[in-house]
Design a protein around this motif. Sequence first.
Motif, PDB file in Angstrom:
ATOM      1  N   TYR A 204      38.505  34.219  36.222  1.00  0.00           N
ATOM      2  CA  TYR A 204      37.242  34.286  37.350  1.00  0.00           C
ATOM      3  C   TYR A 204      36.294  35.317  36.673  1.00  0.00           C
ATOM      4  O   TYR A 204      35.028  34.906  37.261  1.00  0.00           O
ATOM      5  CB  TYR A 204      37.890  34.649  38.883  1.00  0.00           C
ATOM      6  CG  TYR A 204      39.117  34.275  39.117  1.00  0.00           C
ATOM      7  CD1 TYR A 204      38.592  32.477  39.381  1.00  0.00           C
ATOM      8  CD2 TYR A 204      40.199  34.253  39.765  1.00  0.00           C
ATOM      9  CE1 TYR A 204      39.997  31.578  39.734  1.00  0.00           C
ATOM     10  CE2 TYR A 204      41.126  33.715  39.505  1.00  0.00           C
ATOM     11  CZ  TYR A 204      41.221  32.266  40.114  1.00  0.00           C
ATOM     12  OH  TYR A 204      41.426  31.271  41.032  1.00  0.00           O
ATOM     13  N   PRO A 205      36.857  36.635  36.104  1.00  0.00           N
ATOM     14  CA  PRO A 205      35.831  37.105  35.691  1.00  0.00           C
ATOM     15  C   PRO A 205      34.392  36.852  34.422  1.00  0.00           C
ATOM     16  O   PRO A 205      33.625  36.963  34.405  1.00  0.00           O
ATOM     17  CB  PRO A 205      35.907  38.179  34.457  1.00  0.00           C
ATOM     18  CG  PRO A 205      37.620  38.679  35.773  1.00  0.00           C
ATOM     19  CD  PRO A 205      37.704  36.962  36.359  1.00  0.00           C
ATOM     20  N   THR A 208      32.157  35.179  37.149  1.00  0.00           N
ATOM     21  CA  THR A 208      31.232  35.453  37.148  1.00  0.00           C
ATOM     22  C   THR A 208      29.952  36.151  36.237  1.00  0.00           C
ATOM     23  O   THR A 208      28.548  36.307  36.593  1.00  0.00           O
ATOM     24  CB  THR A 208      31.512  36.684  37.696  1.00  0.00           C
ATOM     25  OG1 THR A 208      32.577  36.238  38.550  1.00  0.00           O
ATOM     26  CG2 THR A 208      30.500  37.722  38.554  1.00  0.00           C
ATOM     27  N   CYS A 351      34.150  39.524  30.316  1.00  0.00           N
ATOM     28  CA  CYS A 351      35.393  39.909  30.987  1.00  0.00           C
ATOM     29  C   CYS A 351      35.920  41.376  30.832  1.00  0.00           C
ATOM     30  O   CYS A 351      36.225  41.989  32.801  1.00  0.00           O
ATOM     31  CB  CYS A 351      36.197  38.987  31.008  1.00  0.00           C
ATOM     32  SG  CYS A 351      35.982  37.335  30.401  1.00  0.00           S
ATOM     33  N   ILE A 355      34.038  45.542  34.697  1.00  0.00           N
ATOM     34  CA  ILE A 355      35.334  46.078  35.310  1.00  0.00           C
ATOM     35  C   ILE A 355      35.278  47.751  35.069  1.00  0.00           C
ATOM     36  O   ILE A 355      35.549  48.795  35.905  1.00  0.00           O
ATOM     37  CB  ILE A 355      36.339  45.479  34.805  1.00  0.00           C
ATOM     38  CG1 ILE A 355      35.994  43.756  35.591  1.00  0.00           C
ATOM     39  CG2 ILE A 355      38.007  46.177  35.814  1.00  0.00           C
ATOM     40  CD1 ILE A 355      38.004  43.568  35.211  1.00  0.00           C
ATOM     41  N   ASN A 358      32.308  49.794  36.031  1.00  0.00           N
ATOM     42  CA  ASN A 358      31.798  49.418  36.997  1.00  0.00           C
ATOM     43  C   ASN A 358      31.741  50.714  38.206  1.00  0.00           C
ATOM     44  O   ASN A 358      31.975  51.424  37.825  1.00  0.00           O
ATOM     45  CB  ASN A 358      33.217  48.789  38.759  1.00  0.00           C
ATOM     46  CG  ASN A 358      33.204  49.202  39.409  1.00  0.00           C
ATOM     47  OD1 ASN A 358      31.825  48.875  40.134  1.00  0.00           O
ATOM     48  ND2 ASN A 358      34.139  49.507  40.560  1.00  0.00           N
ATOM     49  N   ASN A 368      40.252  41.721  42.786  1.00  0.00           N
ATOM     50  CA  ASN A 368      38.912  41.177  42.764  1.00  0.00           C
ATOM     51  C   ASN A 368      38.376  40.491  41.818  1.00  0.00           C
ATOM     52  O   ASN A 368      37.433  40.579  41.374  1.00  0.00           O
ATOM     53  CB  ASN A 368      37.834  42.747  43.291  1.00  0.00           C
ATOM     54  CG  ASN A 368      37.025  43.474  44.563  1.00  0.00           C
ATOM     55  OD1 ASN A 368      37.994  42.099  45.349  1.00  0.00           O
ATOM     56  ND2 ASN A 368      37.793  44.269  44.443  1.00  0.00           N
ATOM     57  N   PHE A 369      39.376  40.888  40.777  1.00  0.00           N
ATOM     58  CA  PHE A 369      39.610  40.022  39.793  1.00  0.00           C
ATOM     59  C   PHE A 369      40.489  39.470  39.066  1.00  0.00           C
ATOM     60  O   PHE A 369      40.377  37.728  38.360  1.00  0.00           O
ATOM     61  CB  PHE A 369      39.625  40.956  38.439  1.00  0.00           C
ATOM     62  CG  PHE A 369      38.590  42.117  38.927  1.00  0.00           C
ATOM     63  CD1 PHE A 369      37.514  42.056  38.716  1.00  0.00           C
ATOM     64  CD2 PHE A 369      38.882  43.306  39.042  1.00  0.00           C
ATOM     65  CE1 PHE A 369      35.878  43.446  38.887  1.00  0.00           C
ATOM     66  CE2 PHE A 369      37.496  44.836  39.466  1.00  0.00           C
ATOM     67  CZ  PHE A 369      36.675  43.954  39.259  1.00  0.00           C
ATOM     68  N   LYS A 377      34.678  36.874  44.985  1.00  0.00           N
ATOM     69  CA  LYS A 377      33.966  36.502  44.276  1.00  0.00           C
ATOM     70  C   LYS A 377      32.320  37.466  44.982  1.00  0.00           C
ATOM     71  O   LYS A 377      31.892  37.397  44.013  1.00  0.00           O
ATOM     72  CB  LYS A 377      33.624  35.013  43.983  1.00  0.00           C
ATOM     73  CG  LYS A 377      34.429  33.700  44.193  1.00  0.00           C
ATOM     74  CD  LYS A 377      33.551  32.670  44.268  1.00  0.00           C
ATOM     75  CE  LYS A 377      35.039  31.534  44.121  1.00  0.00           C
ATOM     76  NZ  LYS A 377      34.215  29.691  45.103  1.00  0.00           N
ATOM     77  N   ARG A 380      33.265  40.424  43.145  1.00  0.00           N
ATOM     78  CA  ARG A 380      32.906  40.699  41.640  1.00  0.00           C
ATOM     79  C   ARG A 380      31.636  40.446  41.904  1.00  0.00           C
ATOM     80  O   ARG A 380      30.595  41.494  40.538  1.00  0.00           O
ATOM     81  CB  ARG A 380      33.398  39.088  41.218  1.00  0.00           C
ATOM     82  CG  ARG A 380      34.817  39.573  40.426  1.00  0.00           C
ATOM     83  CD  ARG A 380      35.509  38.748  39.933  1.00  0.00           C
ATOM     84  NE  ARG A 380      35.313  37.271  40.240  1.00  0.00           N
ATOM     85  CZ  ARG A 380      36.199  36.144  41.277  1.00  0.00           C
ATOM     86  NH1 ARG A 380      37.440  37.086  40.980  1.00  0.00           N
ATOM     87  NH2 ARG A 380      35.481  35.859  41.293  1.00  0.00           N
ATOM     88  N   ARG A 381      30.519  39.907  42.137  1.00  0.00           N
ATOM     89  CA  ARG A 381      29.033  40.105  41.838  1.00  0.00           C
ATOM     90  C   ARG A 381      28.462  41.015  41.736  1.00  0.00           C
ATOM     91  O   ARG A 381      28.074  41.702  41.555  1.00  0.00           O
ATOM     92  CB  ARG A 381      28.412  38.683  43.034  1.00  0.00           C
ATOM     93  CG  ARG A 381      28.924  37.730  42.315  1.00  0.00           C
ATOM     94  CD  ARG A 381      28.206  36.545  43.456  1.00  0.00           C
ATOM     95  NE  ARG A 381      28.091  34.977  44.022  1.00  0.00           N
ATOM     96  CZ  ARG A 381      29.355  34.218  44.278  1.00  0.00           C
ATOM     97  NH1 ARG A 381      29.466  35.343  45.706  1.00  0.00           N
ATOM     98  NH2 ARG A 381      29.601  33.572  44.394  1.00  0.00           N
ATOM     99  N   PHE A 384      29.787  43.194  38.041  1.00  0.00           N
ATOM    100  CA  PHE A 384      28.674  42.549  37.824  1.00  0.00           C
ATOM    101  C   PHE A 384      27.081  43.180  37.590  1.00  0.00           C
ATOM    102  O   PHE A 384      26.361  42.917  36.768  1.00  0.00           O
ATOM    103  CB  PHE A 384      29.325  41.229  37.042  1.00  0.00           C
ATOM    104  CG  PHE A 384      30.850  40.968  36.608  1.00  0.00           C
ATOM    105  CD1 PHE A 384      31.624  41.540  37.401  1.00  0.00           C
ATOM    106  CD2 PHE A 384      30.907  40.299  35.590  1.00  0.00           C
ATOM    107  CE1 PHE A 384      32.369  41.847  36.948  1.00  0.00           C
ATOM    108  CE2 PHE A 384      32.013  39.976  35.856  1.00  0.00           C
ATOM    109  CZ  PHE A 384      33.019  40.760  35.836  1.00  0.00           C
TER     110      PHE A 384
END
Length: 406
Positions: A204-205, A208, A351, A355, A358, A368-369, A377, A380-381, A384
């Motif tokens: 997932y990261p 993103t 990835c 994080i 952050n 969230n990750f 999602k 995460r946006r 990132f």
Amino acid sequence: MGDNSVQNNELAWLDSEFVFKIISKHSKIPVKEIKLFSKQPATAKGENYSSVMTLLNVEYVTEQSNGSNESASFIVKTRVQDETFAAIEEDYNIFERELKVYEVFMPEAERLLRSIGDDTVFGPKAIYLEDGIIVQENLKVKGYHICDVKKGLNLEQITSCLEKLAKFHATSMVLNRKNPEIFKHHMSGNVSENPTPLHYLYVYPMQTTIEYCKNNKNLQKYVPKLEDFASKTIPKMINVFSRDKVDRFHVLNHGDMWVNNLMFKNDKDVLFVDYQEGYFGSPGIDLNFFMFTSWPTDIFTNHRNQLLAVYQNVLSDILQRLNYDQRIPTIEDIKKEIVNKGFHGLTTATCILPIMINENAELADVMNFLSDTDEAKENRRKVFNNPGFGDRLIVFFDFFKEIGIL
């Protein structure tokens, strides 16, 4: 990964009887009585992800203290009471790995160094060890501190870390020749072939990051290669954690070399903490992770070769003085290992790094990750969408292009 702040009612077992056991191990003089103790979270949200860290302060009386109180401060490390992390802990046996570093590897490694007149200490003193519980000295009361991960380390700090890491690696090479059984708990890879929640930390990261790069004109050119890599991330990472024939040499990796696991008293005096991801394999794992989480881009660009030479010089020196009976790795071997494990560097930069740096502490939550809900999602946006992330990617991606993996 997530917020593991401890609540006192979750640590009911950490009572006066258990504290007495800890103090009895700590004190050189028999303990008469525990006067009082307190326990509170040792880390803020987002600072630690794979354990519960509790600060334990104790006042006690010994048989020779004539009624006056002694005081001591400890960090108590325990398992996370969370289903996701329970599964990860079971898959990777992270507590057993760390316990064996403190219980077996460190004493043996430091004994070797003492035999050649080297007084290096790798980490905090472990006071009490039990399955799922590690009690260690509180380094902060000795003046140690953690640096700012958003800034990264300075040149002298990185040099100090690499000198100590080289000794950590070199002693593991010598000990492995003498007794490979020492590392039996560190042979399994840190990315499993079986489906596990940890896979989502890459999947997932990475999605993103690709989205972020599409919206950054300086990074758009890398999107096709990143999309191709995204389809193979897990197999590539499984391969990173393998001892394959192209590896030039193997060491015990710390496994999680980044700013928050490095405690400094001054730029030269550093201790390593958190050995849960220790792995016996290519040193390219530690070196990639350290570079892409903790080095400012100007140091990465202008001093990389100089710093790798520092690592190789110390590694070579210690191996020779300990009469290592195999070929001594060269600077070219070191650089080859970084390239061979370069996909670990790429996943770290795309990835893990965002994080770590952050800027939205309230979003430092595991789900969230590790999940793909609309809320996750969007969070995460937000995490990132960090100029510091983009600036680093511009420099790091040039390196990955140069070594042929982007």
